[in-house]
Design a protein around this motif. Structure first.
Motif, PDB file in Angstrom:
ATOM      1  N   ILE A 175       1.065  -1.567  -0.202  1.00  0.00           N
ATOM      2  CA  ILE A 175      -0.092  -0.082   0.079  1.00  0.00           C
ATOM      3  C   ILE A 175       0.877   1.000   0.517  1.00  0.00           C
ATOM      4  CG2 ILE A 175      -1.511   0.894   1.113  1.00  0.00           C
ATOM      5  CD1 ILE A 175      -2.381  -1.668   2.503  1.00  0.00           C
ATOM      6  N   SER A 176       0.326   2.669  -0.515  1.00  0.00           N
ATOM      7  CA  SER A 176       0.750   3.355  -0.692  1.00  0.00           C
ATOM      8  C   SER A 176       0.541   4.362   0.608  1.00  0.00           C
ATOM      9  CB  SER A 176       0.632   4.528  -1.959  1.00  0.00           C
ATOM     10  OG  SER A 176       1.575   5.371  -1.867  1.00  0.00           O
ATOM     11  N   ASN A 214      -2.918   7.789  -0.474  1.00  0.00           N
ATOM     12  CA  ASN A 214      -4.052   7.309  -0.786  1.00  0.00           C
ATOM     13  C   ASN A 214      -5.289   8.138  -0.211  1.00  0.00           C
ATOM     14  OD1 ASN A 214      -5.278   5.686   1.629  1.00  0.00           O
ATOM     15  ND2 ASN A 214      -3.157   4.635   1.503  1.00  0.00           N
ATOM     16  N   TYR A 232     -10.253   1.837  -1.603  1.00  0.00           N
ATOM     17  CA  TYR A 232      -9.228   1.667  -1.914  1.00  0.00           C
ATOM     18  C   TYR A 232      -8.654   2.751  -3.206  1.00  0.00           C
ATOM     19  CZ  TYR A 232      -4.172   1.887  -1.630  1.00  0.00           C
ATOM     20  OH  TYR A 232      -2.771   2.107  -1.674  1.00  0.00           O
ATOM     21  N   THR A 233      -7.833   4.324  -2.867  1.00  0.00           N
ATOM     22  CA  THR A 233      -7.876   4.259  -4.506  1.00  0.00           C
ATOM     23  C   THR A 233      -6.252   5.150  -4.165  1.00  0.00           C
ATOM     24  OG1 THR A 233      -8.384   6.207  -4.874  1.00  0.00           O
ATOM     25  CG2 THR A 233      -9.708   4.488  -5.564  1.00  0.00           C
ATOM     26  N   GLY A 234      -5.195   4.703  -4.835  1.00  0.00           N
ATOM     27  CA  GLY A 234      -3.470   5.394  -4.905  1.00  0.00           C
ATOM     28  C   GLY A 234      -2.713   4.249  -5.290  1.00  0.00           C
ATOM     29  N   TYR A 287      -1.625   2.537 -10.183  1.00  0.00           N
ATOM     30  CA  TYR A 287      -2.365   3.355  -9.473  1.00  0.00           C
ATOM     31  C   TYR A 287      -3.563   1.763  -9.568  1.00  0.00           C
ATOM     32  CZ  TYR A 287      -6.926   6.124  -9.108  1.00  0.00           C
ATOM     33  OH  TYR A 287      -7.858   6.460  -8.135  1.00  0.00           O
TER      34      TYR A 287
END
Length: 121
Positions: free
Chosen positions: A28-29, A32, A97-99, A107
């Motif tokens: 995970i970044s 986000n 979740y977006t990122g 992405y």
């Protein structure tokens, strides 16, 4: 890969409260955006609340003042505190979740399986 899993749904009477949790796992970044959506029977999925990595939040009008979204970045978890629940809040609630994430990094848009919230009047 990134995974998200919701928990905390259930049945409650109108006027009551529930707290939903969504845990993100995997690669995970830190940068986000996480959000809660809901889909009521026979209706389209709609955005409920969004929180960016910097803590900026946004809510749909019908939940403003009743719902609060928050996040624990150390645990990659987002919460939705729902107070003064109404029968029209009955829906399946989904976490999104977006990122950046995964390996190689790219992405991503990842949805959870959903958790059912039922509010009885």
């Amino acid at each position: 890969q990134v995974f998200v899993a919701e928990s905390g749904g259930g049945s409650v009477q109108a006027g009551g409260s529930l707290r939903l949790s969504c845990a993100a796992s995997g690669i995970i970044s830190r940068i986000n955006t996480m959000a809660w959506y809901r889909q009521a029977p026979g209706k389209q999925r709609e955005s409920v609340a969004t929180i960016r990595a910097d803590g900026i939040t946004d809510y749909t009008g019908s939940v403003k003042g009743r719902f609060t979204i928050s996040r624990d970045n150390a645990k990659n978890t987002v919460f939705l505190q729902m107070n003064s629940l109404k029968s029209e809040d009955t829906a399946v609630y989904y976490c999104r979740y977006t990122g950046l994430g995964g390996a190689p990094s790219r992405y991503l848009e990842v949805w959870g399986q959903g958790t059912l919230v039922t509010v009885s009047s």
